[in-house]
Design an enzyme around this catalytic site. Structure first.
Site, PDB file in Angstrom:
ATOM      1  N   HIS A 111       0.843  -1.098   0.056  1.00 22.02           N
ATOM      2  CA  HIS A 111       0.007   0.054   0.140  1.00 22.02           C
ATOM      3  C   HIS A 111       0.865   1.156   0.260  1.00 22.02           C
ATOM      4  O   HIS A 111       1.108   1.723   1.034  1.00 22.02           O
ATOM      5  CB  HIS A 111      -1.081  -0.081   1.206  1.00 22.02           C
ATOM      6  CG  HIS A 111      -2.002   1.099   1.176  1.00 22.02           C
ATOM      7  ND1 HIS A 111      -3.443   0.725   1.163  1.00 22.02           N
ATOM      8  CD2 HIS A 111      -2.197   2.373   0.860  1.00 22.02           C
ATOM      9  CE1 HIS A 111      -4.194   1.750   1.061  1.00 22.02           C
ATOM     10  NE2 HIS A 111      -3.244   2.855   0.971  1.00 22.02           N
ATOM     11  N   HIS A 113       1.775   5.139  -2.154  1.00 21.09           N
ATOM     12  CA  HIS A 113       1.392   6.386  -2.826  1.00 21.09           C
ATOM     13  C   HIS A 113       2.473   6.884  -3.529  1.00 21.09           C
ATOM     14  O   HIS A 113       3.129   7.529  -2.908  1.00 21.09           O
ATOM     15  CB  HIS A 113       0.393   7.222  -1.913  1.00 21.09           C
ATOM     16  CG  HIS A 113      -0.909   6.655  -1.336  1.00 21.09           C
ATOM     17  ND1 HIS A 113      -1.775   6.121  -2.256  1.00 21.09           N
ATOM     18  CD2 HIS A 113      -1.126   6.254  -0.064  1.00 21.09           C
ATOM     19  CE1 HIS A 113      -2.820   5.821  -1.621  1.00 21.09           C
ATOM     20  NE2 HIS A 113      -2.591   5.522  -0.484  1.00 21.09           N
ATOM     21  N   LYS A 246      -7.916   0.534  -7.713  1.00 17.17           N
ATOM     22  CA  LYS A 246      -8.272   0.977  -6.273  1.00 17.17           C
ATOM     23  C   LYS A 246      -9.604   1.726  -6.301  1.00 17.17           C
ATOM     24  O   LYS A 246      -9.969   2.751  -7.122  1.00 17.17           O
ATOM     25  CB  LYS A 246      -7.170   1.960  -5.905  1.00 17.17           C
ATOM     26  CG  LYS A 246      -7.189   2.539  -4.497  1.00 17.17           C
ATOM     27  CD  LYS A 246      -7.462   1.895  -3.443  1.00 17.17           C
ATOM     28  CE  LYS A 246      -7.324   2.700  -2.156  1.00 17.17           C
ATOM     29  NZ  LYS A 246      -6.084   3.479  -2.031  1.00 17.17           N
ATOM     30  N   HIS A 287     -10.332   0.801  -0.424  1.00 16.91           N
ATOM     31  CA  HIS A 287     -10.237   1.558   0.956  1.00 16.91           C
ATOM     32  C   HIS A 287     -11.473   1.582   1.782  1.00 16.91           C
ATOM     33  O   HIS A 287     -12.502   2.100   1.120  1.00 16.91           O
ATOM     34  CB  HIS A 287      -9.851   3.041   0.408  1.00 16.91           C
ATOM     35  CG  HIS A 287     -10.180   4.070   1.554  1.00 16.91           C
ATOM     36  ND1 HIS A 287      -9.111   4.589   2.395  1.00 16.91           N
ATOM     37  CD2 HIS A 287     -11.217   4.635   1.915  1.00 16.91           C
ATOM     38  CE1 HIS A 287      -9.642   5.437   3.065  1.00 16.91           C
ATOM     39  NE2 HIS A 287     -10.957   5.408   3.055  1.00 16.91           N
ATOM     40  N   HIS A 307      -7.020  -1.189   5.444  1.00 16.45           N
ATOM     41  CA  HIS A 307      -7.226  -0.379   6.594  1.00 16.45           C
ATOM     42  C   HIS A 307      -8.284  -1.314   7.292  1.00 16.45           C
ATOM     43  O   HIS A 307      -8.114  -1.622   8.387  1.00 16.45           O
ATOM     44  CB  HIS A 307      -7.875   1.274   6.197  1.00 16.45           C
ATOM     45  CG  HIS A 307      -7.141   1.986   5.268  1.00 16.45           C
ATOM     46  ND1 HIS A 307      -5.772   2.160   5.365  1.00 16.45           N
ATOM     47  CD2 HIS A 307      -7.540   2.385   4.388  1.00 16.45           C
ATOM     48  CE1 HIS A 307      -5.498   2.981   4.323  1.00 16.45           C
ATOM     49  NE2 HIS A 307      -6.585   2.974   3.755  1.00 16.45           N
ATOM     50  N   ASP A 378       0.886   2.714   3.630  1.00 12.88           N
ATOM     51  CA  ASP A 378       0.157   3.873   3.443  1.00 12.88           C
ATOM     52  C   ASP A 378       1.192   5.285   3.496  1.00 12.88           C
ATOM     53  O   ASP A 378       0.594   6.372   3.691  1.00 12.88           O
ATOM     54  CB  ASP A 378      -0.919   4.091   4.180  1.00 12.88           C
ATOM     55  CG  ASP A 378      -2.126   4.882   3.578  1.00 12.88           C
ATOM     56  OD1 ASP A 378      -1.975   5.323   2.332  1.00 12.88           O
ATOM     57  OD2 ASP A 378      -2.942   5.278   4.027  1.00 12.88           O
TER      58      ASP A 378
END
EC number: 3.4.17.-
Length: 480
Positions: A111, A113, A246, A287, A307, A378
């Site tokens: 995960h 970004h 996603k 998510h 999450h 994340d």
């Protein structure tokens, strides 16, 4: 405009060049481009086989082996077993040999970004305020750091990962394997919306129905409403090269004005997203925080949940029954708690505090229930990714061996049918392998010290080790 070298392009080589480099001159509408192309010269002493002897070999899935050996032939693991059992054909071949204390599969962060945002901004506005060229430069550095730290694979779940992956794959920059979703899909007023800006500004840049002339549609977010818009949004990400899709299926923390407990996208929209992805052999990662969003994502057919802050026994049983992967991303919560919310707007800080305890209980419950778990932070490339292993053990309750499995063998499940044959030290698997000077089964925090990672092979090529330059080049000739 810089273009790749075509095979039909005339080549000019300087016979006096000490760099052994071939150059290509290619005209275009902007300039005459001078491009360097490595000159590949066959060598009779070139290593065909790599043999690695390990005091301890951690296979990723299974029990560790003592006094083990691993053989790499080209890009593939050809042998794993006892040092005494190496087939003689490999011992007789031209080879490079290494002896290391600990050998294991390369790590994954499932995960990430790939935003490359400017740190000046502390909310989603940074995505629009940062030029993509600046983002790419920052991401190039982070990808190099990732490989040096032992991370051979990343899953990007909102960012420029599709574009960066192309530069890594063609050798322009050095980094891990990148499996990206392209933009994360969000509804208007959803977790991917930017509440601090006028709606027209956001939709003009990230709205799926508003592509501008000359615009690639290659941002980190995509706003779509209704079944036809979400269908197009999925197709646009696959056009970019997305290996996974996603979707923001609940509110979130970083999005200023929505509620993590509320589901986002209608059941019909989620169903179309999953169906359209499946048509192109992709899975959907969702998510989700609140149970309403979790259950909607499960019902729609999402195969990876991120999450999952308010999960309970019903959720865990459904995830096991349907083979859904759990990626908790505990690191980002622990980092913000430790810094008292530094960098968050007040609304986001309040939301994070409200769900932190529930998130931990859900994570611990999933581990005890036997849900399949992969690790993700994340965070951004080159960040403190190894913290997730520590939190899996010290906060989640995994053993070190279980945490390593979650960061290696389980991780390819996060990209479903697009998964490579990697994450384990097994014959026939791709040779993504790292060596350590200390035993992570005794101290899981060893991964947080880059110097402890002594060797990194990605696809059978040594990118970190004795005689290897900082960009994975042969230190004797940096252009080979």
């Amino acid at each position: 405009m810089v273009r790749r070298i075509a095979s039909a392009t005339p080549m000019v080589q300087s016979p006096m060049s000490p760099l052994g480099t071939t150059y290509c001159v290619r005209p275009n509408s902007v300039s005459m481009n001078l491009q360097r192309r490595p000159l590949v010269i066959a060598s009779t002493d070139e290593a065909k086989v790599t043999i690695i002897y390990a005091g301890l070999l951690i296979p990723g899935d299974g029990e560790p082996l003592r006094n083990a050996a691993l053989v790499i032939s080209d890009k593939i693991i050809a042998f794993v077993g006892s040092e005494a059992d190496i087939p003689k054909k490999y011992l007789r071949s031209t080879q490079s040999t290494h002896r290391v204390p600990v050998l294991m599969p390369g790590l994954w962060d499932c995960h990430m970004h790939f935003g490359g945002d400017d740190d000046y901004y502390n909310d989603y506005t940074s995505g629009l305020a940062t030029h993509p060229a600046s983002s790419g430069a920052r991401l190039a550095r982070g990808c190099w750091e990732a490989l040096q730290n032992g991370y051979t694979s990343y899953r990007d779940l909102a960012g420029y990962g599709c574009e960066v992956a192309k530069a890594i794959n063609d050798g322009t920059i050095v980094g891990p394997n990148v499996y990206s979703s392209g933009a994360a899909l969000s509804q208007t007023a959803g977790h991917g919306d930017i509440f601090a800006l006028p709606a027209g500004e956001v939709l003009g840049s990230y709205g799926v129905m508003n592509p501008r002339p000359g615009y690639w549609g290659a941002g980190p977010l995509c706003i779509a409403d209704g079944v036809e818009e979400v269908r197009r949004a999925v197709r646009l990400q696959i056009r970019r090269g997305a290996k996974v899709i996603k979707v923001m299926a609940s509110g979130g923390v970083m999005s200023r004005d929505d509620n993590p407990n509320f589901a986002q996208f209608s059941p019909e929209e989620l169903k179309v997203i999953v169906e359209e992805a499946a048509r192109q052999n992709r899975i959907v990662s969702a998510h989700v925080h609140g149970k309403a969003g979790i259950m909607a994502a499960i019902k729609a057919g999402c195969k990876s949940l991120e999450h999952v802050s308010y999960a309970d026994e019903e959720v865990w049983e459904l995830m096991k029954e349907k083979g859904i992967l759990y990626v908790a991303t505990r690191s980002v919560i622990e980092i913000f708690l430790a810094s008292n919310g530094e960098g968050l707007v007040k609304e986001s800080w309040a939301k994070l505090q409200a769900l932190a305890d529930s998130h931990l209980k859900a994570y611990q419950g999933a581990i005890k229930a036997g849900v399949t778990i992969a690790l993700g932070t994340d965070t951004a490339p080159g960040g403190p990714t190894a913290l997730e292993l520590q939190f899996a053990v010290e906060r989640g309750g995994m053993t070190p061996l279980e945490a390593i499995k979650a960061a290696t063998a389980n991780a390819p499940l996060s990209v479903g049918p697009q998964a490579p044959l990697t994450g384990q030290l097994r014959e026939g698997y791709e040779a993504d392998v790292i060596a350590l000077e200390e035993n992570p089964l005794e101290d899981i925090k060893v991964f947080q010290e880059p110097k402890a990672v002594t060797h990194v092979w990605k696809g059978g090529k040594l990118f970190k080790g004795p005689g290897i330059g900082p960009w994975g080049e042969d230190a004797r000739n940096p252009f080979l």
